[in-house]
Design a protein around this motif. Structure first.
Motif, PDB file in Angstrom:
ATOM      1  N   ASN A 207      -7.483  -7.096   1.374  1.00 34.01           N
ATOM      2  CA  ASN A 207      -6.900  -6.435   0.213  1.00 34.01           C
ATOM      3  C   ASN A 207      -7.300  -4.972   0.183  1.00 34.01           C
ATOM      4  O   ASN A 207      -8.476  -4.636   0.020  1.00 34.01           O
ATOM      5  N   ASP A 210      -1.723   0.480  -1.403  1.00 34.24           N
ATOM      6  CA  ASP A 210      -0.315   0.516  -1.031  1.00 34.24           C
ATOM      7  C   ASP A 210      -0.063   1.315   0.246  1.00 34.24           C
ATOM      8  O   ASP A 210      -0.848   2.200   0.606  1.00 34.24           O
ATOM      9  N   ARG A 303       2.644  -5.395  -0.685  1.00 36.75           N
ATOM     10  CA  ARG A 303       1.689  -6.350  -0.151  1.00 36.75           C
ATOM     11  C   ARG A 303       2.472  -7.431   0.586  1.00 36.75           C
ATOM     12  O   ARG A 303       3.686  -7.562   0.432  1.00 36.75           O
ATOM     13  N   HIS A 317      -2.129  -8.619   4.663  1.00 36.46           N
ATOM     14  CA  HIS A 317      -2.400  -7.591   3.657  1.00 36.46           C
ATOM     15  C   HIS A 317      -2.043  -8.210   2.306  1.00 36.46           C
ATOM     16  O   HIS A 317      -0.892  -8.232   1.897  1.00 36.46           O
ATOM     17  N   GLU A 318      -3.058  -8.714   1.621  1.00 35.10           N
ATOM     18  CA  GLU A 318      -2.815  -9.534   0.427  1.00 35.10           C
ATOM     19  C   GLU A 318      -3.911  -9.325  -0.609  1.00 35.10           C
ATOM     20  O   GLU A 318      -5.089  -9.219  -0.268  1.00 35.10           O
ATOM     21  N   ASP A 319      -3.520  -9.296  -1.856  1.00 33.50           N
ATOM     22  CA  ASP A 319      -4.475  -9.165  -2.954  1.00 33.50           C
ATOM     23  C   ASP A 319      -5.009 -10.552  -3.324  1.00 33.50           C
ATOM     24  O   ASP A 319      -4.276 -11.379  -3.860  1.00 33.50           O
ATOM     25  N   GLU A 321      -7.433 -10.835  -5.435  1.00 33.88           N
ATOM     26  CA  GLU A 321      -7.913 -10.602  -6.805  1.00 33.88           C
ATOM     27  C   GLU A 321      -9.428 -10.456  -6.915  1.00 33.88           C
ATOM     28  O   GLU A 321     -10.045 -10.919  -7.868  1.00 33.88           O
ATOM     29  N   TRP A 324     -10.940  -4.351  -3.451  1.00 35.09           N
ATOM     30  CA  TRP A 324     -10.795  -4.117  -2.012  1.00 35.09           C
ATOM     31  C   TRP A 324     -11.859  -4.920  -1.265  1.00 35.09           C
ATOM     32  O   TRP A 324     -13.060  -4.795  -1.515  1.00 35.09           O
TER      33      TRP A 324
END
Length: 436
Positions: A207, A210, A303, A317-319, A321, A324
């Motif tokens: 994470n 953009d 993402r 490439h993923e959040d 939560e 970073w």
């Protein structure tokens, strides 16, 4: 450009230092304790030049001022006010450290090329915006200096390829500013992954921010103390905006040039050069990279880009939560690592005692900056040399290309080319603006 070999350069530096003591260019008075036990004689110090005096230079300078092995003797920036600010800052610190009423050992330059012409400078720190990294780093090494360059190492893939070749040809010691490699928690995370404590790694989530976007800020009046043409340099001549390039370093925001494709790589590159770097290190992929990049189906998504290595491991490439960071998902457990946490599920993975058969990962040396200085003296590569910095930056640069083209890309890490994709290969480099 300077073409002296390293022995000639060192001899010239020592002669310069002897002269500077007498002339007042360096030490006005050499304090007794400088030459005493436990201190480094001026002639044995690594003379540093600094290119780029933006907000990040506060952290870099604070760290290098702590190192007795090094001495900052020159700095360059396109802001006249920042040159004066930096000169005052560094000289006051050295005067205090050395018990002097006044220290006059630092010169500043508008044009970084003048700094590189000085034969007494051994190594240079490049801390300019991303669009300058490749050009200035290559010039540094061609001038016979060792290099510390902030991450991401280059803004384009082709620049990175050229930088690595230049480093090898010049025999330069290069440290990329991916300083997480010198932090204990990331070192421990790498050990756990490399030695199978999570089982077989199946997926990695990274994470960060953009992708880069086109410049869209309103144009403001350009400050008179700034050479804006030189700030833009090889990039398009953008309209000035204080958020893009603030006039002071004590602003409470990080300059927004990072967000824009003309001069940066988006926060995807800015933080990706840290977090994708940790994934590369842990997976043992420092000299290669993913072979496939698959963007999300939603063409507006920022993402969801999937990357696959040749061994089948998927990196996304993923959040997840937690800010970073990086999440490793294995058959025996998971691990989350960032600057704020290092946690495993189950918890006993983290507390497991190392086995004699474990792969030994070289422990960080003191800190990232001292590691570079030690490498300069020993001529052994530091923890994040040119090839490693380039490969991690390449992941970020390719990710930006995949988000821009909005279609799957095949990448050959050995040839460093996209497979049968002329359009993508054109984006490996940029068309530089002519500037003076």
């Amino acid at each position: 450009m300077i073409t002296k070999n390293r022995n000639q350069k060192q001899l010239s530096r020592r002669n310069f230092l002897k002269t500077s003591v007498v002339a007042g260019i360096g030490f006005t008075i050499v304090p007794r304790y400088v030459l005493g036990q436990g201190f480094v004689a001026p002639s044995d110090k690594i003379n540093l030049g600094i290119i780029g005096l933006g907000k990040q230079i506060r952290t870099l300078t604070r760290n290098f001022l702590r190192e007795e092995e090094a001495q900052i003797v020159a700095a360059s920036d396109v802001w006249s006010t920042k040159r004066e600010w930096y000169k005052t800052l560094v000289q006051a610190q050295y005067a205090e450290q050395r018990g002097l009423e006044k220290y006059n050992g630092l010169r500043t330059y508008l044009d970084y090329e003048e700094l590189l012409e000085r034969s007494d400078i051994d190594a240079v720190v490049v801390a300019t915006p991303d669009h300058w990294h490749g050009i200035q780093s290559i010039d540094v090494m061609k001038a016979g200096k060792d290099l510390y360059c902030e991450k991401p190492l280059t803004q384009t893939i082709q620049e990175g390829i050229k930088l690595v070749k230049t480093a090898k040809k010049a025999g330069a010691i290069v440290q990329t500013g991916s300083m997480q490699r010198s932090w204990e928690n990331f070192h421990r995370a790498v050990e756990l992954v490399r030695n199978g404590y999570l089982g077989e790694i199946q997926k990695v989530l990274v994470n960060v921010g953009d992708p880069a976007k086109p410049y869209d800020m309103p144009t403001e009046s350009t400050p008179s103390e700034l050479d804006w043409n030189k700030w833009c340099g090889p990039a398009p001549l953008l309209g000035y905006n204080n958020r893009l390039a603030p006039s002071r370093n004590d602003v409470k925001f990080w300059p927004d040039w990072r967000k824009y494709k003309e001069v940066g790589g988006g926060i995807l590159c800015d933080w990706g050069a840290h977090m994708f770097d940790i994934a590369q290190w842990a997976l043992g992929m420092d000299h290669t990279g993913p072979v496939e990049y698959i963007p999300p189906k939603d063409s507006n998504a920022v993402r969801g880009l999937k990357m696959r290595y040749s061994n089948g491991i998927e990196m996304v490439h993923e959040d997840f939560e937690r800010g970073w960071g990086v999440r490793f998902i294995g058959t025996e457990g998971t691990m989350d690592v960032s600057r704020k946490y290092l946690e495993t599920t189950p918890e006993n993975i983290l507390t497991a005692q190392p086995k004699p058969s474990d792969i030994q990962i070289e422990k960080p040396y003191k800190n990232h900056y001292a590691d570079w200085l030690k490498a300069i003296k020993t001529r052994k590569q530091p923890i994040c040399p040119a090839e490693i910095g380039h490969r991690s930056a390449s992941i970020c640069n390719i990710a930006n290309i995949a988000y821009e083209l909005k279609r799957p890309l095949q990448w050959n890490p050995e040839k460093e080319r996209f497979v049968k994709d002329a359009e993508a290969n054109k984006l490996k480099k940029r068309k530089d603006r002519k500037y003076s």
